[in-house]
Design a protein around this motif. Structure first.
Motif, short mmCIF file in Angstrom:
data_model
loop_
_atom_site.label_atom_id
_atom_site.label_comp_id
_atom_site.label_asym_id
_atom_site.label_seq_id
_atom_site.Cartn_x
_atom_site.Cartn_y
_atom_site.Cartn_z
N VAL A 125 0.77 -1.30 -0.08
CA VAL A 125 0.00 0.13 -0.02
C VAL A 125 0.88 1.26 -0.08
CG1 VAL A 125 -1.55 1.28 1.34
CG2 VAL A 125 -2.14 -0.95 1.04
N GLU A 126 0.55 2.31 -0.82
CA GLU A 126 1.28 3.42 -0.80
C GLU A 126 0.66 4.53 -0.02
OE1 GLU A 126 2.31 4.52 -4.93
OE2 GLU A 126 2.97 2.44 -5.52
N ARG A 127 1.48 5.20 0.61
CA ARG A 127 0.72 6.43 1.34
C ARG A 127 1.51 7.71 1.03
NH1 ARG A 127 -0.83 4.74 7.56
NH2 ARG A 127 -0.62 6.87 7.74
N GLN A 128 0.58 8.77 1.38
CA GLN A 128 1.41 10.03 1.37
C GLN A 128 0.98 10.58 2.65
OE1 GLN A 128 0.26 12.45 -2.10
NE2 GLN A 128 1.50 11.12 -3.54
N GLY A 129 1.73 10.74 3.65
CA GLY A 129 1.29 10.99 5.00
C GLY A 129 0.29 10.07 5.44
N ASP A 130 -0.80 10.68 5.72
CA ASP A 130 -1.87 9.99 6.54
C ASP A 130 -2.91 9.70 5.59
OD1 ASP A 130 -0.79 10.22 9.02
OD2 ASP A 130 -1.75 12.12 9.29
N ARG A 131 -2.57 9.59 4.03
CA ARG A 131 -3.37 9.34 3.25
C ARG A 131 -3.12 8.03 2.49
NH1 ARG A 131 -5.55 12.99 -2.11
NH2 ARG A 131 -6.68 11.48 -2.91
N ILE A 132 -3.83 7.00 2.46
CA ILE A 132 -3.68 5.87 1.37
C ILE A 132 -3.81 6.37 -0.22
CG2 ILE A 132 -4.34 3.57 0.55
CD1 ILE A 132 -3.14 3.55 3.33
N THR A 133 -2.92 6.24 -1.11
CA THR A 133 -3.15 6.78 -2.56
C THR A 133 -3.16 5.71 -3.49
OG1 THR A 133 -0.72 7.06 -2.42
CG2 THR A 133 -2.18 8.89 -1.68
#
Length: 603
Positions: free
Chosen positions: A120-128
Motif C-alpha cells: 500500500v502506498e501512502r502520502q502522509g496520513d493518506r492511502i493513495t
C-alpha cells in the motif's frame, strides 16, 4: 509494472467489496475492482454459504440485498425454499453469475481477477495506491474489501484483532478477563464449506478419501438432538445437495487462529488444515449415513492457488477479520433492543443527527468449537418464528479514525468482537458494501475525504438510489413496495425522537396497496408464481406459534405443518386469527423446515 488510475479502487471481491464496486460504478464513478478469485460475492458464492442469514423479513429486503433475492428467484426454477437454516438457498453458481452480470453491465467498472494486494502506498496520513503482482492502481478513494482486512495491515492502518474485556466498553456479554476460551479462540472459527450430493437410495457414490489429518472421533455426536435427516436438511440446496456448514462437532475449524494474520505461509498452513478438516467431516458422514452420500460434482470452479474446487468452496467462510479502529465503534449495546422495545436505538452524532447507513437483524451468533458462549439475547418471536431484533450501523464505523483515502466495506468495520457476531452476516455486509461504495462515489463528487462526508447526504443517496434503494431505518411493516416507503425512511431520519420502539410506523394495511403504485415497483418473481393455495384447520399453540392441519391440496390432507411468514400484514392476520377455525392461505411449503411460508391470507 502496469499503472492504472481510477476514482475508486475496491480491493477484494467478497460480499462487501462486490457490492461497493457495483454501487460506486452505478453512481457514475470510474471504478476498479480487484479480486483474488474468479467468482465475486464472497460468503454468498465463492466461500460456499448460499444460505444467507438475517434481513429475511420483506421489509428488510431492500437495496442490493433485495435485488439479489429477486434475481435469484428469477434464475432458479426450483425456488429458494429448500433448507431450514435459511429461507433462501440456491446454487452458488447462480449467485456468482448474478454478480458477474451486474459488473459486466457497467462500462465504468473494470474488474481484474487473480490478484491480491502486496503493498500500500501512502502520502502522509493518506492511502493513495495499492500494488498487486502485475499492476499498481492509484485512486482517489480506496476500499478494503478483503476477507481478513489485509489492507489495514499493509497500510499500517490501526486495527483490532480479537477480544475486548468488559472494562473497555461495558458490554454485558464481554468477558471480564482472559480465560481458556479467549486464549484458545482469539476470533471466531472459520468454516471450510463442502457440498454433498445424495446420489439416490440404491446408489454408491465415489468414496471420499481420508485426509492427511484424519480423526473421525472428533465428529461423533455431530447430529445428536437433530437426527441425520434434519441435520442434512439444515443446508439443503437444489438438486438433492447439502451445504455442510455445521457448528456442532462439524466443520468449524479454529486451531491457532493467529496464523491467519501472521504470514502468508502460516495462513496457507491453516487453510490446508481447515480443508482437510472439512474433508474428514464429509467422509465421516458418508461412512455413518451410507454410500448414497458423496461429494457433489462441479459446484465450485477449480482455480490455481486455491485448495477448493468441485465440492469444496474456494476458500474458508470467515466470520471475523481485522477490524479497523474507526471514527465510531459499534458495541454490543448498540445492537440490542431498547428497554421495552423491539428495535435498537438509531445511532446519533453529537449534533443529534441520525448516522445510520445500513441495517441488520440477525441474532448475535458466535462460533467457538467445543464451547458454549452465552450472549445477551436479541431475538424476538415474529411471524410464527424466532428472528433477530433489528439494528443499524453508523457511517463512522466505515471510516478509519486516523487515515484518509480509505473506507472499509467487509467484516473489517469498526466493531467490537462481541457485536461482530451480529454484524458479520451476508445481507448486512452487502448493505455495508453498498453504503461504502455510495460514500466513496459521493466523496469523489464532492472532492472531500470520507471523514468529511455528511452521513445525512449519504443516507439520502442510499434511500433515493434509482436502481436499488436501501432502507436505513428498520420498520417491520414498511416493505419497499409501499407507496410511502421513501417518506417514512426520510421522516425517521429527520425525526429520530419519533422512531417507534416497537418498529411499526403508522401506515395503512399493506394488503390494500397495489404494487403498481409503489415507490419502488418490483417485478413478479418465479417464487411468486410457484406459490400454492392451501386450506386447513388453524391452530394457535402459543404467542407467535401457529400450526395448520391441511385439508387441501388433497395429496397433503392430514399433514400438520407450522405457519411462518416474512410479511407484516400476514403476521398481523395470524396474530388475530381464531384458533380452531378453517383458513385458506397462499404460500410455499418447505418440507425441510416442515413449514408453510405464508405470502397472503385472502380475507
Amino acid at each position: 509494472m502496469e499503472k492504472l488510475t481510477a476514482d475508486i479502487l475496491v480491493v477484494g471481491g467478497g460480499t462487501g467489496g462486490t457490492a461497493a464496486a457495483i454501487q460506486a460504478a452505478r453512481r457514475g464513478a470510474q471504478t476498479i475492482l480487484v479480486s483474488e478469485f474468479p467468482w465475486l460475492g464472497g460468503m454468498l458464492t465463492a466461500a460456499g454459504v448460499p444460505a444467507p442469514d438475517g434481513n429475511e423479513l420483506n421489509a428488510f429486503q431492500t437495496g442490493l440485498w433485495g435485488a439479489f433475492l429477486r434475481e435469484l428467484e428469477q434464475r432458479q426454477p426450483d425456488g429458494l425454499d429448500h433448507a431450514w437454516v435459511s429461507f433462501f438457498t440456491y446454487d452458488p453458481q447462480v449467485g456468482a453469475a448474478i454478480f458477474a452480470d451486474w459488473v459486466k453491465a457497467l462500462p465504468n467498472l473494470h474488474w481484474i481477477s487473480g490478484q491480491v494486494p502486496l503493498d500500500v502506498e501512502r502520502q502522509g496520513d493518506r492511502i493513495t495506491a495499492v500494488r498487486f503482482s502485475t499492476v499498481t492502481v492509484e485512486a482517489t478513494i480506496i476500499l478494503d474489501g478483503t476477507e481478513l482486512g489485509d489492507l489495514l495491515a499493509l497500510g499500517d492502518v490501526p486495527y483490532r484483532w480479537g477480544w475486548e474485556w468488559q472494562s473497555e466498553w461495558g458490554e454485558p456479554s464481554a468477558p471480564v478477563e482472559a480465560n481458556e476460551l479467549t486464549d484458545r479462540y482469539p476470533v471466531q472459527a472459520p468454516t471450510w464449506v463442502v457440498v454433498l450430493q445424495d446420489y439416490g437410495l440404491d446408489a454408491i457414490a465415489p468414496e471420499i478419501s481420508p485426509p492427511h489429518l484424519n480423526d473421525p472421533s472428533q465428529f461423533l455426536g455431530a447430529w445428536d438432538g437433530y437426527g441425520s435427516e434434519q441435520f442434512l436438511n439444515y443446508g439443503r440446496l437444489p438438486g438433492d445437495r447439502f451445504m455442510l456448514n455445521w457448528p456442532q462437532r462439524g466443520n468449524d475449524y479454529g486451531d491457532r487462529l493467529h496464523r491467519l494474520i501472521q504470514s502468508q505461509t502460516a495462513r496457507h498452513a491453516f487453510f490446508q488444515e481447515a480443508r482437510w478438516h472439512a474433508q474428514g467431516f464429509a467422509r465421516f458422514i458418508q461412512t455413518q449415513l451410507g454410500p448414497r452420500y458423496g461429494l457433489a460434482e462441479g459446484v465450485f470452479p477449480y482455480y490455481k492457488g486455491s485448495l477448493g474446487g468441485g465440492a469444496y468452496a474456494l476458500y474458508p467462510y470467515f466470520r471475523e477479520s481485522r477490524r479497523v479502529r474507526g471514527l465510531v465503534t459499534v458495541r454490543e449495546q448498540d445492537i440490542l433492543p431498547v428497554s421495552e422495545g423491539r428495535v435498537a436505538a438509531l445511532p446519533m452524532n453529537a449534533a443529534g443527527q441520525v448516522t445510520a447507513i445500513a441495517l441488520g437483524n440477525y441474532a448475535n451468533d458466535h462460533h467457538y468449537p467445543g464451547y458454549d458462549f452465552p450472549l445477551k439475547p436479541k431475538s424476538i418471536r415474529w411471524g410464527g418464528r424466532w428472528t433477530g431484533t433489528p439494528f443499524t450501523l453508523p457511517y463512522g464505523c466505515l471510516v478509519p479514525e486516523a487515515v484518509d483515502g480509505l473506507l472499509v466495506c467487509e467484516k473489517n468495520i469498526s466493531v467490537s468482537h462481541i457485536a461482530n457476531g451480529a454484524t458479520r452476516l451476508q445481507p448486512t455486509v452487502l448493505g455495508i458494501g453498498q453504503a461504502a461504495g455510495m460514500a466513496a462515489a459521493l466523496c469523489v463528487e464532492n472532492h472531500c475525504q470520507p471523514r468529511n462526508l455528511s452521513a445525512q447526504v449519504l443516507q439520502q443517496a442510499l434511500i433515493s438510489d434509482v436502481e436499488a434503494p436501501m432502507a436505513v431505518a428498520p420498520l417491520f411493516n414498511l416493505p419497499p413496495t409501499h407507496p410511502d416507503w421513501l417518506h417514512w425512511q426520510q421522516y425517521y431520519l429527520t425525526h429520530p425522537d419519533a422512531y417507534p420502539v416497537d418498529g411499526y410506523c403508522p401506515i395503512q394495511s399493506t394488503s390494500s396497496i397495489s404494487s403498481g403504485t409503489a415507490q419502488v415497483e418490483l417485478p413478479q418473481t418465479s417464487g411468486d408464481a410457484a406459490r400454492t393455495e392451501f386450506a386447513g384447520l388453524f391452530e394457535r399453540r402459543n404467542e407467535q406459534d401457529y400450526g395448520l392441519t391441511l385439508t387441501a391440496p388433497d395429496e397433503l390432507a392430514g399433514l400438520t405443518v407450522n405457519l411462518v411468514t416474512l410479511d407484516a400484514e400476514c403476521d398481523r392476520q395470524l396474530q388475530h386469527y381464531p384458533s380452531g377455525q378453517p383458513i385458506k392461505l397462499v404460500g410455499t411449503l418447505n418440507r425441510s423446515g416442515n413449514w408453510i411460508r405464508v405470502a397472503s391470507i385472502p380475507e
